[in-house]
Scaffold this active site. Structure first.
Site, PDB file in Angstrom:
ATOM      1  N   LYS A 133      11.335  17.283 -21.415  1.00 27.71           N
ATOM      2  CA  LYS A 133      10.540  17.062 -20.205  1.00 27.71           C
ATOM      3  C   LYS A 133       9.141  17.635 -20.367  1.00 27.71           C
ATOM      4  O   LYS A 133       8.894  18.415 -21.283  1.00 27.71           O
ATOM      5  CB  LYS A 133      11.248  17.694 -19.003  1.00 27.71           C
ATOM      6  CG  LYS A 133      11.451  19.190 -19.087  1.00 27.71           C
ATOM      7  CD  LYS A 133      12.317  19.689 -17.923  1.00 27.71           C
ATOM      8  CE  LYS A 133      12.529  21.186 -18.068  1.00 27.71           C
ATOM      9  NZ  LYS A 133      12.639  21.889 -16.799  1.00 27.71           N
ATOM     10  N   TYR A 143     -19.449  35.058 -17.336  1.00 28.25           N
ATOM     11  CA  TYR A 143     -19.571  34.846 -15.893  1.00 28.25           C
ATOM     12  C   TYR A 143     -19.260  36.111 -15.108  1.00 28.25           C
ATOM     13  O   TYR A 143     -18.331  36.851 -15.447  1.00 28.25           O
ATOM     14  CB  TYR A 143     -18.599  33.768 -15.427  1.00 28.25           C
ATOM     15  CG  TYR A 143     -19.058  32.377 -15.727  1.00 28.25           C
ATOM     16  CD1 TYR A 143     -20.248  31.887 -15.203  1.00 28.25           C
ATOM     17  CD2 TYR A 143     -18.295  31.534 -16.532  1.00 28.25           C
ATOM     18  CE1 TYR A 143     -20.662  30.590 -15.479  1.00 28.25           C
ATOM     19  CE2 TYR A 143     -18.701  30.236 -16.801  1.00 28.25           C
ATOM     20  CZ  TYR A 143     -19.890  29.777 -16.270  1.00 28.25           C
ATOM     21  OH  TYR A 143     -20.294  28.507 -16.537  1.00 28.25           O
TER      22      TYR A 143
END
Lengths: 363, 363
Positions: free
Chosen positions: B37, B252
């Site tokens: 999956k 940042y």
């Protein structure tokens, strides 16, 4: 009752256009380029760039040349700039699709000069002003000849703290940028600001602004209410509703224990769809009752790969096949980012790229 | 020196086969199914399922029918089970590709009975044993007729704490599962364990085991050394090397301040490639010196969308175009998961699906 199993991602292209035009109007003297890197923050670079192109955008930024190659066929005569620059692994994309590199270092510039593109296209040069990420330092710029300095179309830098206008870094970087521009690039166009920088003031606009996050509805002005429109809706069907007894456990690791009888909904979405596992025992989903009143239902237990489990004790008459909303106008990208201790940019980047969603574009 | 810009993901299919066979040999009396999956945890479901099919696997689990439809053409005569079950939105995939649903609730079973598949295929039934996720409760099972109970090929449940063998939940769920099987499904085959469950002891094996995470090299026995082989290597080129001065900031938000002159490498990978932003100021990358000695270089400042910045003060003679390793045999999926406060499953699910990587399969 109808049974559904698949999560749905709706992306509103009208609102994306509206956000772009709102931002463009805030910067009347700058070219309003669009940042569509990382598959347009996961929302689908082809569709998003076409939408913005139709709204008049003719300058686009991607991170990698491969991303530029994907959108180039849809953006006739547009400029597509590649922020990570050019290398041996990406050169063929530049040649085939007329991409324009952002050159970040002397070493990359030396490589560029060996390619057949040198003196055929004008790259952008990135300069260091304080972020200490990519960009030429002043020492490195001093080693370039006048001809080399003149070969660039734009001088570019990037702000580190533009989402906090009063931060000392903004003025510091602006001052450095102006000094570099005046000394090395007096006749070259300049670009400094992304979405957040344009809101500081028009001194930060220069000749081009690079509009990214705000186009996608992210609040790049967290110090005040968002003036952008939310553009995405993510919802997932309830697969099963259960009443668990007091003292029963929920989910992996048995990290949630019911303090009382609790009605739960098992929702068909999980970290395999990019919903952060850090929302375990602390995130929320929105579920609407029959009066369309939103209820903010806690995620209980751990987020698993394909499912989350929510406490729906506060709502009556729900059934299998009803939907829980993960992100929408009542619980935005910024809200879920806040709950997951990160920024909306990362949230949407992880979600949008998953192919398990039924992805609808609202035009 | 050669300049590169693109991160690389190498997936070792030989080791995936080896892990699968190791696990299979641990469960000699059970059918060794493979869980593929979420695009085989991001590693590419088509390639991975073909590899396992060639190693003898004939039973596969996906989460969504859409995932089953993608692999079905490559897996002739295999059984492909769909864990999220069947609904109106997924029915066409079941019909076209002969997929087999795992039915989790009375409501889904009622829906299934209205489809043309009823009495043509034998679905799996999922039962609740303590995870309080998907599955029929005993009360709900009591409402099924004997014919209905007999219509299932397997009775399935899932353990919540199998990575901690001494956890009380394991024996509790095992006892509940055996009771349900004996009462409602005496002649139906049974499946309880995923990778972690098989290591508890053979009482947990039943007729089929569902091998997932361990195939991909994840340590599902965190209480002891991993006996699986690492199957992935992620590396990204250094775009630029910089020396930053004492008291300068990095990245940042200016969250990192250099306490001394620091040599840094800007590496071309970031959260846009699925590298968690939670590694900001606390993750590590591996860089090898000229003697091939690994150095664990701290990520400094925030992880940004396309770049991370590392302190490389401890290594000499690095240059642009050299590679930093994000995951490899010296710094595994489990190590990076530990540093990012999550599990390896989520790490690889977010990374593997990104199309920006150059993805190589080693056969």
């Amino acid at each position: 009752m109808t049974i559904y199993t698949t999560p749905i991602l709706n992306i509103n292209l009208k609102k994306i256009t509206k956000n772009y035009l709102t931002l463009k109007n805030l910067c009347p003297n700058a070219t309003p380029s669009a940042v569509i890197k990382d598959d347009a923050y996961g929302l689908g670079a082809i569709k998003i760039s076409q939408t913005l192109y139709n709204a008049g955008c003719k300058d686009f930024f991607v991170a990698h040349a491969k991303e530029g190659a994907i959108v180039a066929p849809y953006l006739k005569d547009a400029n597509i700039y590649v922020l990570q620059g050019i290398g041996k692994d990406s050169l063929p994309y530049f040649i085939e699709h007329n991409l324009i590199p952002v050159i970040c270092s002397p070493e990359m510039f030396a490589y560029f000069k060996q390619t057949p593109l040198y003196q055929k296209i004008s790259p952008i040069i990135q300069v260091e002003t304080g972020l200490n990420r990519l960009g030429f330092t002043i020492n490195e710029l001093e080693k370039l000849s006048q001809n080399e300095l003149n070969s660039f179309s734009y001088v570019l830098s990037h702000l580190s703290c533009a989402d906090a206008p009063a931060h000392f870094m903004n003025e510091y970087q602006l001052k450095n940028f102006i000094q570099i521009k005046n000394k090395f690039f007096p006749n070259t166009k300049a670009t400094l600001s992304a979405s957040d920088g344009i809101f500081i003031n028009s001194n930060y606009h220069f000749d081009m602004v690079r509009l990214g996050a705000a186009i996608y509805g992210i609040n790049t002005t967290p110090y005040r209410t968002n003036t952008m429109q939310n553009v995405i809706e993510i919802k997932a069907p309830i697969l099963q509703i259960k009443t668990i007894k007091k003292d029963e456990y929920v989910g992996y690791g048995a990290t949630y224990k019911a303090l009382k009888e609790t009605k739960t909904a098992i929702v068909s979405i999980g970290y395999g769809d990019g919903i952060s596992r850090s929302l375990s025992n602390r995130g929320k989903v929105v579920i609407y009752d029959s009066n369309n009143t939103p209820h903010f239902c806690p995620i209980i237990g751990r987020v698993s790969m394909d499912n989350i489990i929510c406490d729906i004790s506060c709502i009556n008459n729900l059934q299998c096949g009803d939907f829980a909303y993960i992100i929408n106008n009542d619980y935005t990208l910024d809200d879920i980012a806040h709950a997951s201790d990160t920024i909306a940019y990362e949230v949407i980047s992880n979600i949008g790229k998953n192919t398990r969603f039924i992805k609808n574009y609202i035009e």
